[in-house]
Design an enzyme around this catalytic site. Structure first.
Site, mmCIF file in Angstrom:
data_model
loop_
_atom_site.group_PDB
_atom_site.id
_atom_site.type_symbol
_atom_site.label_atom_id
_atom_site.label_comp_id
_atom_site.label_asym_id
_atom_site.label_seq_id
_atom_site.Cartn_x
_atom_site.Cartn_y
_atom_site.Cartn_z
ATOM 1 N N SER A 141 -4.945 80.162 -41.189
ATOM 2 C CA SER A 141 -5.174 78.749 -40.914
ATOM 3 C C SER A 141 -5.902 78.079 -42.085
ATOM 4 O O SER A 141 -5.401 78.053 -43.201
ATOM 5 C CB SER A 141 -5.947 78.587 -39.602
ATOM 6 O OG SER A 141 -6.069 77.235 -39.244
ATOM 7 N N ASP A 145 -3.027 71.497 -42.174
ATOM 8 C CA ASP A 145 -3.701 72.702 -42.668
ATOM 9 C C ASP A 145 -2.681 73.757 -43.070
ATOM 10 O O ASP A 145 -1.475 73.493 -43.078
ATOM 11 C CB ASP A 145 -4.669 73.235 -41.593
ATOM 12 C CG ASP A 145 -3.944 73.800 -40.380
ATOM 13 O OD1 ASP A 145 -2.788 73.402 -40.121
ATOM 14 O OD2 ASP A 145 -4.527 74.648 -39.685
ATOM 15 N N ASP A 192 -1.242 76.441 -41.845
ATOM 16 C CA ASP A 192 -0.105 76.854 -41.015
ATOM 17 C C ASP A 192 0.502 75.700 -40.228
ATOM 18 O O ASP A 192 1.378 75.914 -39.393
ATOM 19 C CB ASP A 192 -0.498 77.991 -40.069
ATOM 20 C CG ASP A 192 -1.510 77.561 -39.011
ATOM 21 O OD1 ASP A 192 -2.481 76.883 -39.373
ATOM 22 O OD2 ASP A 192 -1.339 77.923 -37.832
ATOM 23 N N ASP A 201 -0.636 73.414 -37.908
ATOM 24 C CA ASP A 201 -0.895 73.027 -36.516
ATOM 25 C C ASP A 201 -2.058 72.054 -36.389
ATOM 26 O O ASP A 201 -2.437 71.692 -35.277
ATOM 27 C CB ASP A 201 -1.111 74.260 -35.630
ATOM 28 C CG ASP A 201 -2.375 75.040 -35.966
ATOM 29 O OD1 ASP A 201 -3.016 74.753 -37.004
ATOM 30 O OD2 ASP A 201 -2.722 75.961 -35.194
#
Length: 454
Positions: free
Chosen positions: A95, A230, A232, A234
């Site tokens: 993340s 960000d 990834d 999400d």
């Protein structure tokens, strides 16, 4: 700090995320949780992610599980594809945390794992493989087209016609996908800041250097907004036409209004102004999407959830500007970005913000602080809150221990401290009646707490 497993997944230093450790957790997941038809696997753009993804898929196949390799893909697209197929998913991502760390996040066919699943996985660590088990198969799948169609169907090809939008590409796995979606909705898209090395962008605590860069880009162009996400994909990042960041919880409440939700579930760290917007109910939870999801499942009616980082969860079939949008019970960054851009069509985003309750949040973090140290610092503040309040020339009129320690002062400013659940960090949140006051309060809170930790 050794790798830690929780409902946010397994995360730790890349050097300590060994193939054996990955195998142990992946097999425990497959043994203890419903994985449906197979397991979809995706990854972000960290240098370490291909190796971690390979180890993950190898462990699944060795356990006899069929694997669908989705390659580099945003987490919500991976989860949506897996759920549509009645399958589980594993996302390889750290993340927003630095590149020397990585992780794997687990999804059952219904969505993110719960605390009960977490306990089951932990109980099955160390399980041996059946030597006679038949190997699972591996195929490849592109999860992005269906994800693009989700927004085309809901908003239409002209939803963002005339909008000039900058996309801060950095190293997010969704940098090309986001540009494709915005362009397909009619926007004029300009890419900004593409990076070949991984940059850990934290949408909940955007660092001063990034904020300065966003303002510079906005000042040197005629953009209506700058968007990003960000690592990834999400958690969203959105600025107005001047490059000023619109905080994730404000994105959440704006999106909830645009989609005509009647119920909102959001963590205790989110902006309290949402209570002034006329929703039938607003439920505050502990911080983390599993707690938000649990809260949403207890609500009857059109419900949404969001976190202070902007990750948005849709719990009902909503209607966009052109058509229906199916529920997606996992954090999504694209829905809040598109919804707010469409809601603000025809006027500056800064003008849209003027109609929101005048409560402003800000957040920062003390990094490289182990959880035990964070807990000790919080306990010291809890034991003598009046002493802590003296640093801010105010008294405390209310406290909340839902998650960490949250203090409301006599001037209605708020300071909230808690240990991060997935990184060695102490999170600091503040809220005030103006952005300037919130910024000053955050600086003061950071300095005070940092002095305590030294």
């Amino acid at each position: 700090m050794p790798p830690k497993f929780g409902t946010s997944g397994l995360r730790g230093l890349v050097t300590e995320l060994t193939d054996d450790l990955i195998r142990d957790h992946v097999v425990a997941f497959a043994k203890s949780c419903d994985i449906g038809n197979c397991v979809y696997v995706g990854q972000d753009l960290r240098d370490s992610s291909p190796r971690v993804a390979t180890a993950t898929m190898s462990a699944l196949r060795d356990f006899g599980v069929d694997v669908v390799d989705c390659g580099a893909v945003v987490t919500p697209a991976l989860a949506m594809a897996a759920m549509a197929n009645g399958s589980a998913a594993i996302m390889v991502t750290g993340s927003h945390i630095p590149a020397d760390r990585n992780g794997i996040k687990f999804y059952i066919p219904d969505g993110e794992i719960t605390k009960a699943h977490e306990a089951a996985i932990l109980a099955n660590l160390g399980s041996a493989l059946d030597e006679h088990m038949e190997m699972g198969k591996q195929t490849a799948f592109n999860a992005e087209p269906a994800f693009v169609d989700r927004y085309l169907h809901g908003f239409g090809k002209t939803a963002l016609a005339g909008r000039r939008i900058g996309v801060y590409a950095h190293s997010t796995v969704g940098r090309d996908l986001l540009q494709t979606i915005l362009a397909s909705l009619g926007a004029d898209v300009t890419e900004l800041g593409r990076s070949v090395t991984f940059i850990p962008v934290d949408t909940e605590a955007v660092d001063p250097e990034t904020r300065s860069q966003l303002r510079e880009w906005a000042a040197g162009s005629d953009l209506d907004a700058i968007v990003s996400m960000d690592g990834d994909g999400d958690r969203p990042l959105l600025t107005d036409e001047t490059g000023e960041v619109i905080s994730g919880d404000i994105l959440g409440q704006l999106t909830a209004q645009f989609l005509n939700a009647r119920h909102v579930v959001t963590p205790v760290s989110s902006n309290t102004g949402v209570k002034q917007l006329g929703f039938e109910s607003v439920l505050h939870t502990k911080i983390g999407s599993p707690f938000v999801i649990a809260g949403m499942e207890d609500v009857d009616g059109p419900v949404v959830g969001y976190e202070a980082n902007g990750g948005f969860l849709l719990g009902f079939e909503a209607t966009g500007s052109a058509g229906s949008i199916d529920p997606l019970m996992t954090r999504d960054s694209v829905l809040p970005l598109v919804s707010v851009l469409v809601a603000g069509q025809g006027r500056p985003l800064s003008a849209l913000m003027e109609h929101q309750p005048q409560r402003f949040t800000a957040a920062d973090r003390l990094q490289n602080i182990e959880r035990e140290t964070s807990l000790a610092l919080i306990e010291r503040i809890k034991n003598d809150p009046a002493w802590f309040a003296d640093h801010f020339n105010a008294s405390i009129v209310d406290t909340d221990e839902t998650d960490g320690f949250r203090m409301t002062f006599s001037d209605q400013t708020i300071i909230h401290v808690r240990p991060s659940g997935n990184a060695p960090e102490l999170r600091i949140y503040v809220e005030a009646e103006s952005a300037v006051t919130a910024g000053k309060l955050l600086d003061a809170a950071y300095s005070t707490i940092k002095a305590l930790s030294d």
